[in-house]
Design a protein around this motif. Sequence first.
Motif, PDB file in Angstrom:
ATOM      1  N   ALA A   2      57.254 -18.555   7.403  1.00  0.00           N
ATOM      2  CA  ALA A   2      56.727 -18.856   6.073  1.00  0.00           C
ATOM      3  C   ALA A   2      56.274 -17.557   5.416  1.00  0.00           C
ATOM      4  O   ALA A   2      55.730 -16.669   6.076  1.00  0.00           O
ATOM      5  CB  ALA A   2      55.570 -19.835   6.165  1.00  0.00           C
ATOM      6  N   TYR A   3      56.506 -17.445   4.120  1.00  0.00           N
ATOM      7  CA  TYR A   3      56.247 -16.167   3.451  1.00  0.00           C
ATOM      8  C   TYR A   3      55.390 -16.342   2.192  1.00  0.00           C
ATOM      9  O   TYR A   3      55.337 -17.403   1.582  1.00  0.00           O
ATOM     10  CB  TYR A   3      57.558 -15.476   3.082  1.00  0.00           C
ATOM     11  CG  TYR A   3      58.510 -16.306   2.241  1.00  0.00           C
ATOM     12  CD1 TYR A   3      58.348 -16.443   0.857  1.00  0.00           C
ATOM     13  CD2 TYR A   3      59.602 -16.949   2.823  1.00  0.00           C
ATOM     14  CE1 TYR A   3      59.221 -17.183   0.087  1.00  0.00           C
ATOM     15  CE2 TYR A   3      60.492 -17.704   2.067  1.00  0.00           C
ATOM     16  CZ  TYR A   3      60.297 -17.817   0.694  1.00  0.00           C
ATOM     17  OH  TYR A   3      61.163 -18.564  -0.075  1.00  0.00           O
ATOM     18  N   GLY A   4      54.717 -15.254   1.843  1.00  0.00           N
ATOM     19  CA  GLY A   4      53.993 -15.185   0.590  1.00  0.00           C
ATOM     20  C   GLY A   4      52.629 -15.839   0.586  1.00  0.00           C
ATOM     21  O   GLY A   4      52.168 -16.394   1.591  1.00  0.00           O
ATOM     22  N   MET A   5      51.981 -15.778  -0.556  1.00  0.00           N
ATOM     23  CA  MET A   5      50.635 -16.300  -0.700  1.00  0.00           C
ATOM     24  C   MET A   5      50.566 -17.797  -0.448  1.00  0.00           C
ATOM     25  O   MET A   5      49.600 -18.296   0.131  1.00  0.00           O
ATOM     26  CB  MET A   5      50.113 -15.996  -2.115  1.00  0.00           C
ATOM     27  CG  MET A   5      48.626 -16.250  -2.281  1.00  0.00           C
ATOM     28  SD  MET A   5      48.061 -16.040  -3.994  1.00  0.00           S
ATOM     29  CE  MET A   5      48.640 -14.391  -4.353  1.00  0.00           C
ATOM     30  N   MET A   6      51.611 -18.527  -0.857  1.00  0.00           N
ATOM     31  CA  MET A   6      51.622 -19.978  -0.703  1.00  0.00           C
ATOM     32  C   MET A   6      52.390 -20.421   0.544  1.00  0.00           C
ATOM     33  O   MET A   6      52.546 -21.610   0.782  1.00  0.00           O
ATOM     34  CB  MET A   6      52.223 -20.643  -1.945  1.00  0.00           C
ATOM     35  CG  MET A   6      51.567 -20.242  -3.264  1.00  0.00           C
ATOM     36  SD  MET A   6      49.798 -20.598  -3.343  1.00  0.00           S
ATOM     37  CE  MET A   6      49.807 -22.385  -3.393  1.00  0.00           C
TER      38      MET A   6
END
Length: 478
Positions: A346-350
């Motif tokens: 899973a990637y990123g802020m969200m």
Amino acid sequence: MTLLKRIFIAHLLLLVFSMSGCNRETSTEAYTPIIPTVELDLPQLIKKGKITILAENSTTSYFMYKGKKMGFEYELLKLFAEDIDLDLEIKVVHNLDSLTAMLNSGQGDIIACNYTVTRERSKSILFSTAFIQSEQVLIQRKPDNWKSMQEKEWMATLITDPVELANKTVHVWSNSSYHQRLLHLQEEIGDTINIQGVKGNIGGEELIEMVADGIIDYTVSEQNVAQVNKQFFTNIYTDLKLSVKQKLAFGMRKSSPLLKLKLDEWLNNFMEQPTYKYIARKYFELPRAAARRQRDFSKLNGSSISSYDATFKKAAEKSGWDWRLIAALAYQESKFNPNALSFGGAYGMMQFMPNTGPTYGVFPDSPPEVQIMGGGRKLAADEKYWHKILDSFQRKKFSIASYNAGRGHVLDAQRLAKKHGLDHLKWDDNVEKMLLNLSKQEYYQDEVVRHGVMKSRITYNYVREVTQRYYEWATIYP
């Protein structure tokens, strides 16, 4: 503690203690090797077009994460199957006592259950080249108020020497190498350890959770398993080693020498490759490193929640969600780190999964604003699915749970709630209770459950922590 939980714990303890009587019988009986009843080797598997692994639902073996199949051993065998051009079938084993019988009767072809190489097991199965070595460690619980204590204070309450296990009660799987090790340890310390044997329908990670919950005091695990579970249960202490390093390997039938030869050849080559090192780091090192990095993004100032407040407010206008609730979820996912990468990919802020992010216009290189707006769209879309739940905030809790665990597990918990006479349209103290039980065999094997076992405590705590943070921020930030 609620009445329902008290009843459940009492039932579980009764089950565990009722199993302990078979413990010493298992260890003293003459071992009878299990002979294969089928002739299934590599040529026959190639003809079938698939290879079946016998896995347990655990972080090191096989599990589902946001709809993605994962597990250290699963990833290794998936690459092996691809290399020999076979499909990989996963058969989750709910009672580890049946592993060898299932293997030798042809129900599976490879045991992938964090299996320790022992002389007794080698009488019934072939072991592959060891893919990892790990010591056995004691799993114990820190005192309830350990966070308010200095380390030397809470350390003084723990066992720090194997000698201190004298007259202590330790729960382990009866047919495990842990059980054998504790028997030997009794002789080494010259005193009795109250070894409570449990059957194979209670997994090692479930025993770790029972220690964390205060249901039992001690269990034993391999260090690699303990290391992963410390990410989920911060109140467990796992530093006391009870053994030298032991080999962990895949198990195969004695009638499958060609399969063993091929797998050994592949493992010996693959373990020298960067891909193997990356997979090992992903499961056993990256989660801790990510947690350390995320601390830098967790500081709030007096006038705003984050430097992205304007975008959270814009996402709120589009989604119908309170901007502080979206921010609370983003904080839970990544501590506002737009470059976060989880061990599940899973990637990123969200924390979008690779197969989900593009649906909402979010890719690994998307800027923070795009990430937040995509997260708002996903939450809004998921809330529409739960339209039968009339209470707006209860509906959002279902959406938050789905964001973390995937909709399938939440639907399972909802069906269980309805079956057990709870309100299946209410999250608090109803569906959340059944979701918490989805890590217990009694519940995840129920006929109404379609998506199997899950690490339910993670999602249970996730929803509570996100909503509690939202309540706090709602009183501080207009």
